[in-house]
Design a protein around this motif. Structure first.
Motif, PDB file in Angstrom:
ATOM      1  N   TYR B  13      33.588 -25.876  16.440  1.00 55.41           N
ATOM      2  CA  TYR B  13      34.374 -26.961  15.865  1.00 55.41           C
ATOM      3  C   TYR B  13      35.137 -26.364  14.691  1.00 55.41           C
ATOM      4  O   TYR B  13      34.547 -26.144  13.634  1.00 55.41           O
ATOM      5  N   PRO B  37      15.834 -27.889  15.722  1.00 56.64           N
ATOM      6  CA  PRO B  37      16.032 -28.737  14.550  1.00 56.64           C
ATOM      7  C   PRO B  37      17.405 -29.400  14.586  1.00 56.64           C
ATOM      8  O   PRO B  37      18.270 -29.024  15.371  1.00 56.64           O
ATOM      9  N   SER B  38      17.580 -30.387  13.747  1.00 56.14           N
ATOM     10  CA  SER B  38      18.844 -31.111  13.690  1.00 56.14           C
ATOM     11  C   SER B  38      20.009 -30.156  13.416  1.00 56.14           C
ATOM     12  O   SER B  38      19.904 -29.288  12.568  1.00 56.14           O
ATOM     13  N   GLY B  39      21.084 -30.332  14.158  1.00 55.28           N
ATOM     14  CA  GLY B  39      22.282 -29.534  13.907  1.00 55.28           C
ATOM     15  C   GLY B  39      22.282 -28.188  14.596  1.00 55.28           C
ATOM     16  O   GLY B  39      23.160 -27.364  14.343  1.00 55.28           O
ATOM     17  N   LYS B  42      22.180 -28.865  20.159  1.00 59.15           N
ATOM     18  CA  LYS B  42      21.652 -29.423  21.411  1.00 59.15           C
ATOM     19  C   LYS B  42      22.629 -30.400  22.039  1.00 59.15           C
ATOM     20  O   LYS B  42      22.989 -30.300  23.218  1.00 59.15           O
ATOM     21  N   THR B  43      23.077 -31.370  21.220  1.00 58.54           N
ATOM     22  CA  THR B  43      24.003 -32.365  21.731  1.00 58.54           C
ATOM     23  C   THR B  43      25.298 -31.709  22.181  1.00 58.54           C
ATOM     24  O   THR B  43      25.860 -32.055  23.222  1.00 58.54           O
ATOM     25  N   THR B  44      25.749 -30.749  21.397  1.00 58.22           N
ATOM     26  CA  THR B  44      26.990 -30.056  21.733  1.00 58.22           C
ATOM     27  C   THR B  44      26.892 -29.413  23.116  1.00 58.22           C
ATOM     28  O   THR B  44      27.805 -29.534  23.942  1.00 58.22           O
ATOM     29  N   GLU B 159      18.067 -37.247  23.680  1.00 62.13           N
ATOM     30  CA  GLU B 159      17.078 -37.991  22.902  1.00 62.13           C
ATOM     31  C   GLU B 159      16.946 -39.435  23.369  1.00 62.13           C
ATOM     32  O   GLU B 159      17.090 -40.359  22.588  1.00 62.13           O
ATOM     33  N   HIS B 192      14.119 -33.491  19.559  1.00 66.55           N
ATOM     34  CA  HIS B 192      13.644 -32.617  18.486  1.00 66.55           C
ATOM     35  C   HIS B 192      12.177 -32.909  18.204  1.00 66.55           C
ATOM     36  O   HIS B 192      11.643 -32.506  17.188  1.00 66.55           O
TER      37      HIS B 192
HETATM   38  N1  LIG Z   1      32.912 -33.283  15.908  1.00 69.15           N
HETATM   39  C1  LIG Z   1      32.409 -32.279  15.169  1.00 69.15           C
HETATM   40  N2  LIG Z   1      33.195 -31.630  14.291  1.00 69.15           N
HETATM   41  C2  LIG Z   1      32.701 -30.616  13.557  1.00 69.15           C
HETATM   42  N3  LIG Z   1      31.450 -30.184  13.607  1.00 69.15           N
HETATM   43  C3  LIG Z   1      30.610 -30.777  14.461  1.00 69.15           C
HETATM   44  C4  LIG Z   1      31.044 -31.871  15.288  1.00 69.15           C
HETATM   45  N4  LIG Z   1      29.991 -32.276  16.038  1.00 69.15           N
HETATM   46  C5  LIG Z   1      28.964 -31.476  15.694  1.00 69.15           C
HETATM   47  N5  LIG Z   1      29.322 -30.583  14.749  1.00 69.15           N
HETATM   48  C6  LIG Z   1      28.477 -29.527  14.158  1.00 69.15           C
HETATM   49  O1  LIG Z   1      27.990 -28.732  15.201  1.00 69.15           O
HETATM   50  C7  LIG Z   1      26.633 -28.394  14.991  1.00 69.15           C
HETATM   51  C8  LIG Z   1      25.782 -28.827  16.186  1.00 69.15           C
HETATM   52  O2  LIG Z   1      25.801 -30.238  16.283  1.00 69.15           O
HETATM   53  P1  LIG Z   1      24.966 -31.031  17.368  1.00 69.15           P
HETATM   54  O3  LIG Z   1      25.391 -32.445  17.304  1.00 69.15           O
HETATM   55  O4  LIG Z   1      25.090 -30.350  18.677  1.00 69.15           O
HETATM   56  O5  LIG Z   1      23.489 -30.897  16.826  1.00 69.15           O
HETATM   57  P2  LIG Z   1      22.132 -31.445  17.460  1.00 69.15           P
HETATM   58  O6  LIG Z   1      21.329 -30.252  17.769  1.00 69.15           O
HETATM   59  O7  LIG Z   1      22.412 -32.378  18.555  1.00 69.15           O
HETATM   60  O8  LIG Z   1      21.473 -32.180  16.221  1.00 69.15           O
HETATM   61  P3  LIG Z   1      20.635 -33.550  16.183  1.00 69.15           P
HETATM   62  O9  LIG Z   1      19.236 -33.185  16.520  1.00 69.15           O
HETATM   63  O10 LIG Z   1      20.733 -33.949  14.736  1.00 69.15           O
HETATM   64  O11 LIG Z   1      21.262 -34.501  17.120  1.00 69.15           O
HETATM   65  C9  LIG Z   1      26.235 -29.071  13.691  1.00 69.15           C
HETATM   66  O12 LIG Z   1      26.282 -28.108  12.671  1.00 69.15           O
HETATM   67  C10 LIG Z   1      27.269 -30.107  13.471  1.00 69.15           C
HETATM   68  O13 LIG Z   1      27.498 -30.298  12.110  1.00 69.15           O
END
Ligand SMILES: Nc1ncnc2c1ncn2[C@@H]1O[C@H](COP(=O)(O)OP(=O)(O)OP(=O)(O)O)[C@@H](O)[C@H]1O
Ligand SMILES: [Mg+2]
Lengths: 552, 353
Positions: B13, B37-39, B42-44, B159, B192
């Motif tokens: 991003y 962990p958060s961030g 995973k979601t990405t 999740e 998580h």
């Molecule tokens: N639209 C976006 N623009 C910029 N950065 C993003 C965007 N979406 C996610 N990120 C960044 O990408 C990284 C991964 O985000 P992601 O949402 O995949 O995390 P996650 O593992 O799903 O976390 P969680 O457990 O909190 O859901 C994070 O550092 C987040 O800040």
């Protein structure tokens, strides 16, 4: 390397391109052509700064410029003086009949200002009801015509903006802040001045700027009640009609000055607000204090007086419309002569008004739901820009927009001069922001995952939009449509420039009737307008939770 | 049913690198969990597979074809959302039949398949209800039924249980797993919650900072973590620095290749024992002082500090004598060197033994 493709490729990309083209053609081209023509010599078409030089040197224009600024500021000030106390009383005291007061304020807000102007003439004009009554007992009223009348109408017309915005802000102030000030030894007045007022200042100033921008753009009021007092919008109109046939260079130059003033006002407000952004956490809600005795009389007196003053024009036109007439002369007693006359003389004005407004609203509903999807859901430079671009129609006065359209779409296959299409398109582009604002605020509350779920199930982006998004944002589309209908059917300033005998609308007919002294016809038509507007307001109230917020 | 192969998938991003060089192989029918962990991205990663946003480079190969550049609605990938994303304006039945109508399945078959899947998720009695009249758990079952009924090649869940209360989470977890197994559906699951991950998955994939740390069976992840991050994130662990072959001044038997500096001994709390007398045979004892003893029902958790001041957590069988140990009393912290692991001291430091 392959370029990363977006998740929703073709459909929304096309819509985005179409939206850009539409805004370029209907918004920027007219404004640009006004801009270009303002630098042309009326006869030779050569580049010149002469038009601007004239405006800033000749008495005629300078007076109009001065008058515009005076009525703008005075109207804004008057609106603040009415709106802020009303908001304060309503948010801090237990006022009986609150919803009556806020409904009256909204009704005053949506009724067109030219009806206000003409209603006040009916009361305080040379032959007005109050003037005559006072004359009978030997009191000479000062004239309502001119600056005084314009300012009165503007103050009474625009105070609801300030009231609604300020009340909202006052209700949002954490009560602990005021308690803290009291605890620190502040008197009631000191508390109001040092804590409450600064906190609601952003809201008051936003309302004030809207009042200012609308005041300087308004054409009907100064035209009807101004008599000798000319403002930029009235001289733009008269220049335009006198330059008819040739290039309307002076009219468009005046238009540019009007746009510049509106933009300047908005910039100043943004600058002021940028320095005052308060984070607020709501833990302690405001309570409304009960009032009794003399205080109750005062509070109720003030609130009802202000709200009723805003409604006077509506009462007057409805009342007048039922007075029997003989030709243009009121013959005393009650009767339906005025309605008979509009039925025989102006059926097309009524029909046109509804047809044009409905066409514009249908367009607005479709385009605004597509646009709000782009603004809310697509993260890109263009969607951010769209949000900003949609502010532009707020800033361009109706007279200016109409002159822009006439100077742009006037030849070849795109010649729209004198057509109903042009009226509809002008109203459409001018009122589009209302629709987008209302739809996008609803769309922001729909979780994107709901649309993604449909996509994951194999629904194409276009189909997802139709089958999932549209049903979910329908309330926003309907409220937005009603709001744009209200403003569309009351549109005067732009229509007056582009109408022909076959495209007369109610506001135009009312204006012409007032100018001709046909007050009965004007009253009957105004009543039709007022009632249809009131009906829409009623529907918005029924359909929407946060009722008053739709109107500011 | 499908096997999935992610090849060097990258996504950023702007300047934030969210996924770097993701390489995963998921066999057909696998329940594959992304844990981290958060961030950590995973979601990405999940949304890149679903096609909701484009990845920068790499391939997403499903059954041998790269679907990475197809628009999301053509991927035939089922998705279950954290916030349920049930269409609020149509009934449960219409929610579930949405994807089938999209695929132009004949009416009679739609009815049959919807009934079948609603039975499977125990929602048959609620078929004609509107979503607002359902509880969170029931709404999530609608989300699951809706995704499964179209028989996607791949099921993605982000999740799905995290908005539910603890008890329901455990119930629905079992149900989800049994539905998935009965349909033999390749599933990528994001959580998580490590307990959830260990309990449900065939394969657990631990992510950190957009990088895959380890993908393996739950037992493997827990007992043979590939690096210090996995050891710390899954279950709990005490990390004690190793200096010249000693820990807190006590010599510990270590493999030959452990360096003199920059390595840490990892001791799971449940592998520690506390004795006040002599150290049992084959165990190593570290002198320690008891700080706090807490009885939690199933076990006793003890906080201690070693002679060099380092704090250690131990979990022991309930034992009244242990519980009555006063604050500040001296004890021996014992462990079996065969169960201890050694990692490089870095956050994602390699496992050395
Ligand atoms: N639209 C976006 N623009 C910029 N950065 C993003 C965007 N979406 C996610 N990120 C960044 O990408 C990284 C991964 O985000 P992601 O949402 O995949 O995390 P996650 O593992 O799903 O976390 P969680 O457990 O909190 O859901 C994070 O550092 C987040 O800040
Ligand atoms: Mg996530």
């Amino acid at each position: 390397m392959t370029l990363p493709r977006l998740s929703l490729p073709s459909f929304w990309t096309w819509i985005m391109v179409a939206a850009c083209v539409m805004l370029a053609v209907l918004l920027f081209w007219p404004i640009l052509s006004v801009f270009v023509i303002s630098f042309e010599d009326g006869d030779t078409g050569q580049f010149t700064l002469e038009n601007y030089v004239q405006i800033f040197t000749r008495r005629y224009y300078l007076t109009a410029l001065g008058n515009t600024l005076i009525v703008g500021f005075a109207g804004m000030l008057g609106a603040c003086l009415l709106g802020v106390p009303l908001a304060f009383c309503m948010s801090r005291f237990q006022v009986r009949g609150r919803s009556i007061i806020s409904t009256m304020a909204v009704l005053a807000l949506v009724s067109p200002p030219f009806i206000g102007a003409y209603a006040w003439i009916m009361l305080l004009g040379n032959n007005g009801a109050i003037t005559n009554a006072l004359e009978a007992i030997g009191i000479d009223m000062p004239s309502i015509y001119g600056m005084r009348g314009i300012i009165l109408v503007f103050a009474l017309k625009f105070f609801p903006f300030i009231y609604l915005m300020t009340e909202n802000a006052l209700n949002g102030i954490n009560k602990s802040l005021e308690d803290a000030a009291e605890n620190l030894g502040c008197t009631a007045w000191g508390r109001f001045r040092k804590v409450t007022l600064p906190l609601v200042f952003p809201a008051v100033s936003t309302g004030a700027i809207i009042s200012f921008v609308l005041s300087i753009a308004d054409f009907g009021t100064p035209a009807i009640i101004g008599r000798g007092v000319r403002t930029l919008s009235t001289i733009a109109y008269s220049q335009y009609t006198s330059e008819m046939g040739g290039k309307p260079t002076m009219a468009v130059t005046i238009s540019m000055v009007m746009i510049a003033i509106s933009m300047l006002a908005l910039l100043i407000q943004r600058r002021v607000l940028a320095k005052r952004r308060y984070a607020s956490s709501m833990t302690h809600k405001q309570v409304k204090a009960p009032v009794s005795g003399g205080k109750s009389v005062l509070v109720h007196g003030v609130t009802y007086a202000i709200a009723l003053a805003g409604m006077i024009p509506a009462f007057v036109v409805i009342w007048t419309s039922f007075i029997a007439t003989n030709g243009p002369v009121f013959s005393g007693g009650f009767g339906l002569d005025s309605y008979r006359r509009i039925w025989s003389e102006a059926p097309d004005a009524i029909a046109n008004s509804f047809i044009f407004a409905l066409c514009a609203v249908a367009l607005i509903a479709v385009v605004s739901s597509l646009l709000s999807f782009i603004v809310v859901r697509r993260e890109s430079f263009i969607s951010g820009a769209l949000d900003l671009i949609l502010m532009v129609p707020y800033l361009v006065p109706g007279v200016v927009m109409a002159i822009g359209f006439v100077t742009t779409f006037n030849s070849g296959w795109y010649n729209l001069v004198g057509t109903a299409t042009m009226i509809v398109l002008i109203v459409f582009i001018r009122r589009l922001p209302y629709g987008v604002r209302s739809t996008s605020s609803v769309l922001r509350q729909v979780k994107p995952s709901i649309e993604e779920a449909a996509i994951a199930l194999g629904s194409s982006p276009a189909k997802t939009f139709l089958k999932v998004t549209v049903p979910l944002i329908m309330p926003g589309i309907i409220v937005g449509s009603l709001m744009s209908f209200i403003t569309a059917i009351n549109e005067l300033s732009s229509t007056l420039i582009v109408y022909t005998s076959s495209t007369v609308t109610m506001p135009v007919k009312i204006y012409l009737s007032v100018v001709d002294g046909e007050f009965g016809v004007a009253a009957a038509l105004s009543t039709v307008l007022t009632v249809s507007t009131g009906l829409c307001v009623f529907l918005v109230f029924r359909l929407s939770e946060d009722r008053e917020a739709n109107f500011v | 049913m499908a096997d999935v192969h992610l090849k060097s998938v990258r996504k950023s991003y702007g300047s934030v690198l969210a996924l770097s060089e993701i390489n995963i192989q998921i066999p057909s029918g696998d329940f594959f969990t992304l844990l981290g962990p958060s961030g950590c991205g995973k979601t990405t990663l999940l949304r890149a597979i679903a096609g909701f946003h484009a990845h920068d480079s790499g391939e997403i190969v499903v059954n041998g074809t790269d679907i990475g550049r197809l628009p999301a609605h053509k991927r035939n990938v089922g998705m279950v959302f954290q916030d349920y994303a049930v269409f609020p304006h149509v009934s449960v039945r219409d929610n579930v039949s949405f994807g089938l109508k999209e695929r132009k399945v004949p009416k009679a078959e739609i009815t049959r398949r919807v009934d079948e899947i609603l039975d499977k998720v125990q929602l048959r009695p609620f078929a004609e209800r509107m979503p607002h009249a359902l509880s969170g758990g029931q709404q999530q079952r609608v989300g699951l039924a809706r995704a499964l009924v179209v028989q996607p090649t791949l099921l993605l869940m982000d999740e799905p249980l995290s908005n539910l209360d603890a008890k329901l989470r455990v119930d629905l977890r079992r149900e989800l797993r049994s539905v998935q197994q009965s349909m033999n559906m390749t599933t990528v699951y994001v959580t998580h919650d490590q307990e959830e991950a260990l309990a449900m998955s065939d394969t657990v994939c631990v992510m950190y900072g957009g990088v895959i740390q380890q993908a393996a069976a739950p037992w493997e992840i827990y007992h043979r973590p590939a690096n210090r991050f996995v050891a710390a994130f899954v279950g709990s662990n005490n990390f004690l620095p190793i200096v010249d072959g000693t820990v807190a001044g006590v010599t510990v038997p270590l493999p030959a290749d452990v360096p003199a500096k920059g390595a840490e001994l990892a001791l799971r709390p449940e592998n520690l024992a506390i004795v006040t007398g002599t150290v049992p045979d084959g165990m190593v004892g570290l002198p320690a002082t008891v700080d706090q003893v807490a009885f939690t029902g199933r076990e006793i958790s003890v906080a201690l500090h070693l002679s060099d001041g380092q704090e250690v957590q131990a979990i022991c069988e309930p034992d009244e004598a242990l519980l009555s140990l006063p604050h500040g009393s001296a004890a021996q912290l014992c462990f079996d060197p065969a169960k201890a692991q050694v990692f490089e001291a870095d956050v994602t430091g390699r496992r050395l033994a």
